[in-house]
Structures are given as structure tokens and as C-alpha cells.
Design an enzyme around this catalytic site. Structure first.
Site, short mmCIF file in Angstrom:
data_model
loop_
_atom_site.label_atom_id
_atom_site.label_comp_id
_atom_site.label_asym_id
_atom_site.label_seq_id
_atom_site.Cartn_x
_atom_site.Cartn_y
_atom_site.Cartn_z
N ARG A 19 62.50 45.68 68.77
CA ARG A 19 62.89 45.90 67.59
C ARG A 19 64.17 46.22 67.38
O ARG A 19 64.97 47.19 67.46
CB ARG A 19 62.32 47.44 67.39
CG ARG A 19 60.93 47.69 67.24
CD ARG A 19 60.55 49.13 66.51
NE ARG A 19 61.36 50.33 67.45
CZ ARG A 19 60.75 50.57 68.34
NH1 ARG A 19 59.45 50.45 68.94
NH2 ARG A 19 61.31 51.53 68.98
N ARG B 50 61.84 63.22 69.41
CA ARG B 50 62.17 63.00 68.27
C ARG B 50 61.00 62.84 67.33
O ARG B 50 60.27 63.84 67.02
CB ARG B 50 63.45 61.76 67.99
CG ARG B 50 64.26 62.13 66.90
CD ARG B 50 65.36 60.91 67.00
NE ARG B 50 64.77 59.70 66.58
CZ ARG B 50 65.37 58.42 66.56
NH1 ARG B 50 66.85 58.42 66.66
NH2 ARG B 50 64.90 57.37 66.25
N TYR C 92 100.39 63.86 55.61
CA TYR C 92 100.12 65.36 55.75
C TYR C 92 100.22 65.84 57.10
O TYR C 92 99.81 65.32 58.03
CB TYR C 92 98.80 65.85 55.46
CG TYR C 92 98.41 65.18 53.94
CD1 TYR C 92 98.91 65.63 52.88
CD2 TYR C 92 97.18 64.47 53.61
CE1 TYR C 92 98.80 65.24 51.62
CE2 TYR C 92 96.88 64.36 52.25
CZ TYR C 92 97.56 64.66 51.33
OH TYR C 92 97.24 64.54 49.87
N HIS D 92 60.02 55.02 71.06
CA HIS D 92 61.26 54.96 71.18
C HIS D 92 62.13 55.39 72.39
O HIS D 92 61.64 56.71 72.93
CB HIS D 92 61.76 55.29 69.88
CG HIS D 92 63.19 55.06 69.54
ND1 HIS D 92 63.65 53.75 69.48
CD2 HIS D 92 64.48 55.48 69.00
CE1 HIS D 92 64.83 53.57 69.18
NE2 HIS D 92 65.19 54.60 68.64
N LYS E 21 67.64 49.04 58.38
CA LYS E 21 67.74 50.42 57.90
C LYS E 21 69.21 50.88 57.64
O LYS E 21 70.21 50.19 58.08
CB LYS E 21 67.21 51.68 58.96
CG LYS E 21 67.95 51.83 60.20
CD LYS E 21 67.42 52.42 61.34
CE LYS E 21 67.91 52.52 62.54
NZ LYS E 21 67.34 53.29 63.71
N ASP F 58 92.61 58.36 50.77
CA ASP F 58 92.74 57.01 50.23
C ASP F 58 93.55 56.18 50.81
O ASP F 58 93.81 54.95 50.58
CB ASP F 58 93.30 57.12 48.49
CG ASP F 58 92.88 58.28 47.89
OD1 ASP F 58 91.68 58.19 47.72
OD2 ASP F 58 93.73 59.21 47.46
N CYS G 153 94.55 59.84 55.28
CA CYS G 153 94.22 60.65 54.05
C CYS G 153 92.80 60.11 53.42
O CYS G 153 92.36 59.09 53.95
CB CYS G 153 95.37 60.57 53.20
SG CYS G 153 97.01 60.69 53.89
C1 LIG Z 1 67.32 52.18 64.65
C2 LIG Z 1 66.03 52.12 65.50
C3 LIG Z 1 65.89 51.24 66.17
C4 LIG Z 1 67.21 50.10 66.40
O1 LIG Z 1 68.05 50.63 67.56
P1 LIG Z 1 69.21 49.79 67.97
O2 LIG Z 1 69.76 50.36 68.85
O3 LIG Z 1 70.16 49.63 66.58
O4 LIG Z 1 68.89 48.41 68.38
C5 LIG Z 1 64.64 50.74 66.72
N1 LIG Z 1 63.74 51.74 66.77
C6 LIG Z 1 63.76 52.77 66.22
C7 LIG Z 1 62.83 53.74 65.99
C8 LIG Z 1 65.05 53.27 65.35
O5 LIG Z 1 65.18 54.28 64.84
#
Ligand SMILES: *Cc1c(COP(=O)(O)O)cnc(C)c1O
Length: 382
Positions: free
Chosen positions: A228, A140, A272, A172, A42, A321, A319
Site C-alpha cells: 500500500r 491508531r 513583520y 499498519h 488520499k 500572501d 506572511c
Molecule cells: C497513508 C497510509 C498509507 C500510505 O503511507 P505512505 O507512507 O505514504 O506510503 C498506507 N496505509 C495506510 C493505512 C495509510 O493511512
């Protein structure tokens, strides 16, 4: 492959991505867990480049790719990636039918999303493969314990109608980066109970997946049927330690060149707001990247760089750039290389060093870096 036009040419300011490191990291994780692995690509592969990294992950033995949004999955398909892909974050009315037609597996959190998927399946003439997401305590995505039975029953009815094919149950973790944290046990326990409920209701032989990178590295009890990992594929340690301790190699280097060097007298205010003032006659080096490239503005007076054979700290405000580095009397010249972060093998700071300096996590830094930087790939990741 995007960026291949710059394969051999060193640019003025660039992100260099080592695709062999991505491939090797995935291969190492895949060997260690010895079960299917969904590599998470992602957010443009956490800023490393979606398509080349997806290919490198698959070359390393990833069985599947994971993305957040449908558009990312469709981009992979449009570029010829045929591996299984899961996308888990859609809003009402998104192009689900297009994703289903492209053979993208979709996660649902709620019955309305399941109904949309059923409609998308009818429209596309394909039976959508669906992952049902359970909220085991992150609050979430996912269906809560209270909503889970309704979602499971709706999925069973849709399956009986031949309208969807449930293939996985997943959740998750909230605290995987603290391996002993009691929420991990609690989430695992609740997830297993949700799985048992679904199985009793009639959802058999689902793939169960829970572990992100941190859990993949530290909690074998969470590996279940598939892991994952995301950040670990890119060689960064989700626990904030040294990735080499896990056998991982950071894939990203951010480099540029000094644009100007000058001598200034004592008492010179720099950049700055003059938040840095020279305390002696000294040399200043101008570095031609800034917050437009994703260098955090709060790296002012704290961000580390490797310049002229030494670790140094940004002097004064970052800054849009550019930023300035006090180089003392060292013989730095315009055109000398500046390493912002990398694997650390040449003495340069790591993304973790940057995260510590600016009080964030390396995930955010590598994902946000970009702007006018070009991306160059090294290694072939095959
Ligand atoms: C981003 C994400 C992961 C991977 O997480 P890492 O900490 O980068 O390994 C796995 N599952 C879900 C649902 C995520 O949003």
C-alpha cells in the site's frame, strides 16, 4: 481532468504535477514487488490532485486505489474510476450505503462499524466487501488483540448471513521508516498470529496487506499479498533520503515569479517583526506566496528557494500572501522564476530540503501546499 484548462499556460504561482513521474514510480514499485499494489491517493493524492493521479497510478499498473474517507472514494467513482477502491476511515452515521452501492470496499475496526456495514449492504442491495483491520501496535485504527476475536466472529456470522463478504485482513506499521526497528518484527509477528486466528476461525483466502511506502522499499518480508504505497508513488522517499536511490522521481514542483525587486540601505528591517535586518546595501525580491498557500510560517529565515540561478534563503517573516528574499547585488528582475521545491534537477530545493529546514516531513508540506496556487499537469500519465 481538473486543471486541464491550465495545461499549457504558466500561471503566476502554481503547483506543477508530472503525471508521467507518478505513473513511472508506480510501475517501478509494481515491478519490484511483483504482486498486487494498492496506490494510496488520499488527501487529494497527497496534494497532487486526486483524479489525474488516480488515473496515472492505474496506468502505472496499480491494481487498486486506497483512500482514507468515503467521500474520496465517491469522488473517484463519480469521475468514472471503476478500479477497486478501499476506504478505511468513517464515523458513525456516514454514507456507507452510498459507498457500498458504488462498489467501494470498506475497512472496519469494530463490531459497530460492521453492523453499520451490514445495514448499508441491505439498504444498497449489494454485499459489501470488507477489510478487517487489526491493530498490531500502532494504537491508531484497527481492533486490538483483545477485540480481534469478537470482530472476526461477528464478520463470520455476517458472512454466513450473506450480509458481507470479508476479503482482506490488514494492519499498519508504526516505524516502517526505520527499517531495522524492532517494532516492525513485532507487528509483523502479531499480524501473522491475528491472520492465523482468523483463518482457523474460518476466514479463508483473505488478502493480507501491511506495507506502506517505507516497508515497500525496504522490507520485502512485510509485502504479504499486497502493498500500500502512498508517498513513494509521488516520488518522495519516506526514509528521508534521495528518492533517486530507489529509482523514484518527485512529481511536484512549486513555482512562482518575483513580484517586485528593490534596493534598500544597510540596517533595513525586513517583513513583520524585522526578524531579518540587512547588513549592507542590498537587493530584495518579493515572492507572492505565503502561509495561505501552505508555505510554513516557520520557514521564516530558513526556507530555501531557487531564484535567479542560485539557492537562497527566505529573509524575514513568511506572511499570509508573500515573503522576501535578500538577493544581494544579483541581477534579479520582477518576473524571474522562483522555484520553491521540485525534483531538484535544476538546482532547486526538494520537498525533503524543506522538511529539513522547517523540521517536519515532506508528506505534510506537499499535502498542505495549495491555497491560491493553481495546479497544472504535465505529461499525460497514460
Ligand atoms: C497513508 C497510509 C498509507 C500510505 O503511507 P505512505 O507512507 O505514504 O506510503 C498506507 N496505509 C495506510 C493505512 C495509510 O493511512
Amino acid at each position: 481532468m481538473p486543471g486541464s484548462e491550465t495545461l499549457d499556460c504558466v500561471a503566476r504561482a502554481e503547483i506543477v504535477v508530472d503525471l508521467d513521474a507518478v505513473r513511472d514510480n508506480v510501475a517501478l514499485l509494481r515491478r519490484r514487488v511483483d504482486r498486487p499494489l494498492m496506490a494510496i491517493v488520499k488527501a487529494d493524492a497527497y496534494g497532487h490532485g486526486l483524479l489525474p493521479c488516480a488515473k496515472a497510478c492505474l496506468a502505472g499498473g496499480a491494481d487498486m486505489l486506497g483512500v482514507a474517507i468515503l467521500d474520496e472514494a465517491l469522488q473517484l467513482r463519480a469521475h468514472g474510476i471503476t478500479a477497486p477502491i478501499l476506504a478505511w476511515l468513517a464515523v458513525p452515521g456516514e454514507r456507507v450505503a452510498e459507498a457500498v452501492r458504488a462498489g467501494v470496499e470498506v475497512s472496519v475496526n469494530a463490531t459497530w462499524a460492521l453492523q453499520e456495514l451490514v445495514a448499508a449492504g441491505r439498504e444498497s442491495g449489494r454485499i459489501p466487501r470488507v477489510h478487517l483491520k487489526f491493530d498490531s501496535g500502532l494504537s491508531r485504527g484497527g481492533a486490538t488483540e483483545a477485540d480481534w476475536p469478537t470482530l472476526v466472529q461477528a464478520a463470520l456470522r455476517a458472512e454466513a448471513d450473506g450480509a458481507v463478504q470479508p476479503v482482506a485482513l490488514w494492519s499498519h506499521l508504526a516505524y516502517a521508516d526505520e527499517p531495522g526497528h524492532p517494532t516492525i518484527d513485532r507487528q509483523l509477528h502479531l499480524f501473522v498470529a491475528a491472520v492465523e486466528f482468523a483463518e482457523r476461525a474460518g476466514l479463508q483466502s483473505m488478502t493480507k496487506h501491511l506495507a506502506n511506502s517505507a516497508a515497500t522499499l525496504t522490507r520485502p518480508d512485510t509485502w504479504l499479498d499486497m502493498v500500500r504505497p502512498g508517498i513513494a508513488c509521488y516520488g518522495l522517499d519516506p526514509l528521508g533520503g534521495d528518492p533517486a536511490a530507489h529509482g523514484l522521481r518527485p512529481a511536484m514542483t512549486v513555482r512562482t515569479e518575483v513580484a517586485l525587486v528593490k534596493r534598500v540601505p544597510p540596517g533595513s528591517g525586513v517583513s513583520y517583526g524585522h526578524s531579518y535586518v540587512t547588513d549592507r546595501e542590498t537587493g530584495l525580491a518579493l515572492v507572492p506566496i505565503g502561509y495561505a498557500e501552505g508555505i510554513p510560517r516557520n520557514a521564516t529565515n530558513v526556507g530555501p528557494v531557487w531564484l535567479g540561478g542560485a539557492r537562497r534563503t527566505i529573509s524575514g517573516r513568511v506572511c499570509m500572501d508573500q515573503f522576501v528574499v535578500d538577493i544581494g547585488d544579483d541581477p534579479v528582475r520582477a518576473g524571474d522564476e522562483v522555484l520553491v521545491w521540485g525534483p531538484g534537477t535544476q538546482g532547486e530545493p526538494t520537498a525533503q530540503d524543506w522538511a529539513d529546514a522547517v523540521d517536519t516531513i515532506h508528506y505534510e508540506l506537499v499535502t498542505r501546499i495549495g491555497g491560491r496556487l493553481t495546479r497544472r499537469y504535465v505529461g499525460d500519465g497514460r
